[in-house]
Design a protein around this motif. Structure first.
Motif, PDB file in Angstrom:
ATOM      1  N   LEU A  61     -17.010 -25.027  26.605  1.00 28.07           N
ATOM      2  CA  LEU A  61     -18.289 -24.159  26.785  1.00 28.07           C
ATOM      3  C   LEU A  61     -17.532 -22.745  26.771  1.00 28.07           C
ATOM      4  O   LEU A  61     -16.775 -22.312  27.698  1.00 28.07           O
ATOM      5  N   THR A  62     -18.272 -21.927  25.985  1.00 28.54           N
ATOM      6  CA  THR A  62     -17.863 -20.324  26.176  1.00 28.54           C
ATOM      7  C   THR A  62     -19.090 -19.510  26.418  1.00 28.54           C
ATOM      8  O   THR A  62     -19.962 -19.841  25.773  1.00 28.54           O
ATOM      9  N   VAL A  63     -19.104 -18.861  27.325  1.00 32.77           N
ATOM     10  CA  VAL A  63     -20.166 -18.171  27.806  1.00 32.77           C
ATOM     11  C   VAL A  63     -19.716 -16.350  27.901  1.00 32.77           C
ATOM     12  O   VAL A  63     -18.676 -16.145  28.103  1.00 32.77           O
ATOM     13  N   GLN A  64     -20.567 -15.656  27.391  1.00 30.62           N
ATOM     14  CA  GLN A  64     -20.247 -14.148  27.025  1.00 30.62           C
ATOM     15  C   GLN A  64     -21.523 -13.598  27.280  1.00 30.62           C
ATOM     16  O   GLN A  64     -22.807 -14.113  27.568  1.00 30.62           O
ATOM     17  N   HIS A  65     -21.645 -12.301  27.762  1.00 34.69           N
ATOM     18  CA  HIS A  65     -22.905 -11.259  27.972  1.00 34.69           C
ATOM     19  C   HIS A  65     -22.878 -10.365  27.016  1.00 34.69           C
ATOM     20  O   HIS A  65     -21.730  -9.657  26.531  1.00 34.69           O
ATOM     21  N   ASP A  66     -24.303 -10.350  26.665  1.00 33.63           N
ATOM     22  CA  ASP A  66     -24.628  -9.094  25.796  1.00 33.63           C
ATOM     23  C   ASP A  66     -25.491  -8.071  26.775  1.00 33.63           C
ATOM     24  O   ASP A  66     -26.633  -8.413  27.007  1.00 33.63           O
ATOM     25  N   PRO A  67     -24.891  -6.941  27.016  1.00 33.81           N
ATOM     26  CA  PRO A  67     -25.352  -5.937  27.911  1.00 33.81           C
ATOM     27  C   PRO A  67     -26.799  -5.436  27.141  1.00 33.81           C
ATOM     28  O   PRO A  67     -27.733  -5.062  27.912  1.00 33.81           O
ATOM     29  N   GLU A  68     -26.637  -5.215  26.095  1.00 27.98           N
ATOM     30  CA  GLU A  68     -27.991  -4.470  25.301  1.00 27.98           C
ATOM     31  C   GLU A  68     -29.057  -5.450  25.247  1.00 27.98           C
ATOM     32  O   GLU A  68     -29.870  -5.018  25.462  1.00 27.98           O
ATOM     33  N   ALA A  70     -29.231  -8.052  27.435  1.00 26.35           N
ATOM     34  CA  ALA A  70     -29.382  -8.584  28.966  1.00 26.35           C
ATOM     35  C   ALA A  70     -29.499  -9.994  28.890  1.00 26.35           C
ATOM     36  O   ALA A  70     -30.392 -10.468  29.656  1.00 26.35           O
ATOM     37  N   CYS A  71     -28.568 -10.640  27.986  1.00 27.15           N
ATOM     38  CA  CYS A  71     -28.689 -12.257  28.015  1.00 27.15           C
ATOM     39  C   CYS A  71     -27.047 -12.709  27.996  1.00 27.15           C
ATOM     40  O   CYS A  71     -26.169 -11.777  27.584  1.00 27.15           O
ATOM     41  N   LEU A  72     -27.177 -13.939  28.210  1.00 27.57           N
ATOM     42  CA  LEU A  72     -25.817 -14.669  28.065  1.00 27.57           C
ATOM     43  C   LEU A  72     -25.840 -15.393  26.789  1.00 27.57           C
ATOM     44  O   LEU A  72     -26.878 -15.977  26.454  1.00 27.57           O
ATOM     45  N   SER A  73     -24.654 -15.356  26.251  1.00 24.53           N
ATOM     46  CA  SER A  73     -24.670 -16.279  25.039  1.00 24.53           C
ATOM     47  C   SER A  73     -23.892 -17.370  25.289  1.00 24.53           C
ATOM     48  O   SER A  73     -22.564 -17.303  25.635  1.00 24.53           O
ATOM     49  N   ALA A  74     -24.310 -18.835  25.309  1.00 24.92           N
ATOM     50  CA  ALA A  74     -23.637 -19.875  25.633  1.00 24.92           C
ATOM     51  C   ALA A  74     -23.160 -20.672  24.178  1.00 24.92           C
ATOM     52  O   ALA A  74     -24.324 -21.164  23.449  1.00 24.92           O
ATOM     53  N   ALA A  75     -21.912 -20.900  23.938  1.00 32.36           N
ATOM     54  CA  ALA A  75     -21.588 -21.665  22.907  1.00 32.36           C
ATOM     55  C   ALA A  75     -21.145 -22.905  23.380  1.00 32.36           C
ATOM     56  O   ALA A  75     -19.969 -23.033  23.949  1.00 32.36           O
ATOM     57  N   LEU A  76     -21.397 -23.980  22.682  1.00 32.42           N
ATOM     58  CA  LEU A  76     -20.822 -25.339  22.748  1.00 32.42           C
ATOM     59  C   LEU A  76     -20.075 -26.083  21.844  1.00 32.42           C
ATOM     60  O   LEU A  76     -20.760 -26.134  20.774  1.00 32.42           O
TER      61      LEU A  76
END
Length: 306
Positions: A61-68, A70-76
């Motif tokens: 599981l990889t989680v990143q943040h997109d400040p523009e 205001a979301c997290l992206s979760a990749a499995l």
């Protein structure tokens, strides 16, 4: 919103999870980075990655943040769909995406004694956990030792008893092993990782109880889970309170005997002992967990204040 892409070696799906504002992603990463167990998880400059077991399948599981946005992206990668309700709920809890930041800060800002804390940590959230069993075990591993020592013990536990990731997944994710299951630890020779026998007994009591179903970590509410943990020899108010904060996600949880919290409170002139600290913390309800993590952060930053 989810999508699935096929790589040469792995199958990856992604999901987008909205975050309440403001979201201090670097602070969340710093929290996990300090506690990251080698082989199990990594917290880089922009993302967090960990080994997980989803529906019986090992995955990364990889989680990143997109400040523009205001979301997290979760990749499995290597597992089922990342957009499943259960997985999304785990990520939301782990990264505290739904925190009511305006209400939290409105309450904490009313206490003038917390002003120095709020100046540096008003965006800080309460990081949760991927899995309740893992969090309970890590809390016991961390009893009466430093964060670094607890991390080392957890690494030994995972290396010896965790589920190895498939070679292709491990190579692509730079991870090695998923956290051990309750069944794997119930009868394991945990003393081999270098812990006092009484703490080993606590770990194995918890693992055996979860494995046979007599300890319910996943459907119990915060009160039920705290009571169940306190009935286990070797689990005291600090561990139960810490689990309530991070696993049960009770925003008003407050470890009553935490030494670091008392040290911060003394430095700020808030309290002189644990009893007076609990009395002062009444002003922070119903957000005492947020006050706690911010006091920890303020104390941690103390060496930089001069």
């Amino acid at each position: 919103m989810a999508n699935r892409s096929k790589n040469i070696d792995t199958d990856t799906s992604t999901s987008t999870i909205a975050c309440s504002k403001p979201y201090d992603w670097p602070a969340v990463l710093a929290f996990f980075r300090l506690r990251a167990v080698s082989g199990l998880e990594r917290a880089g400059d922009a993302h967090y990655t960990r080994a997980v077991i989803v529906d019986g399948s090992p995955a990364a599981l990889t989680v990143q943040h997109d400040p523009e946005s205001a979301c997290l992206s979760a990749a499995l990668t290597g597992g089922p769909n990342a957009d499943s309700k259960a997985l999304r709920q785990r990520v939301q809890a782990m990264f505290d995406t739904d925190a009511k930041m305006r209400s939290i800060n409105r309450t904490l800002n009313r206490d003038a004694a917390l002003a120095p804390v709020q100046r540096i940590a008003s965006r800080l959230r309460v990081a949760g956990s991927w899995d309740r069993f893992e969090l309970v075990m890590r809390a016991v591993l961390g009893q009466q030792v430093t964060v670094a020592a607890g991390r080392t013990l957890c690494e030994r536990l995972c290396t010896r008893y965790g589920r190895p990731l498939p070679a292709t997944l491990a190579e692509n994710s730079e991870l090695a092993v998923a956290f051990p299951t309750p069944q794997a630890l119930a009868d394991a020779d945990i003393v081999a990782i270098g812990m006092p026998s009484r703490r080993v007994q606590t770990l194995q009591t918890i693992a055996a109880a979860v494995a046979d179903g007599s300890l319910d970590l996943y459907t119990a509410n915060a009160d039920e889970l705290e009571r169940a943990l306190l009935d286990i020899p070797g689990i005291g108010p600090w561990t139960a309170g810490y689990v309530r904060m991070r696993a049960s996600k009770d925003p008003d949880a407050f470890p009553p005997s935490d030494v670091a919290l008392l040290n911060a409170a003394r430095a700020l002139g808030i309290a002189t002992d644990h009893k007076s600290l609990l009395a002062a913390a009444e002003r922070w309800r119903p957000w005492r967990a947020y006050a706690a993590v911010r006091l920890w952060r303020w104390l941690q930053a103390g060496t930089n204040r001069g």
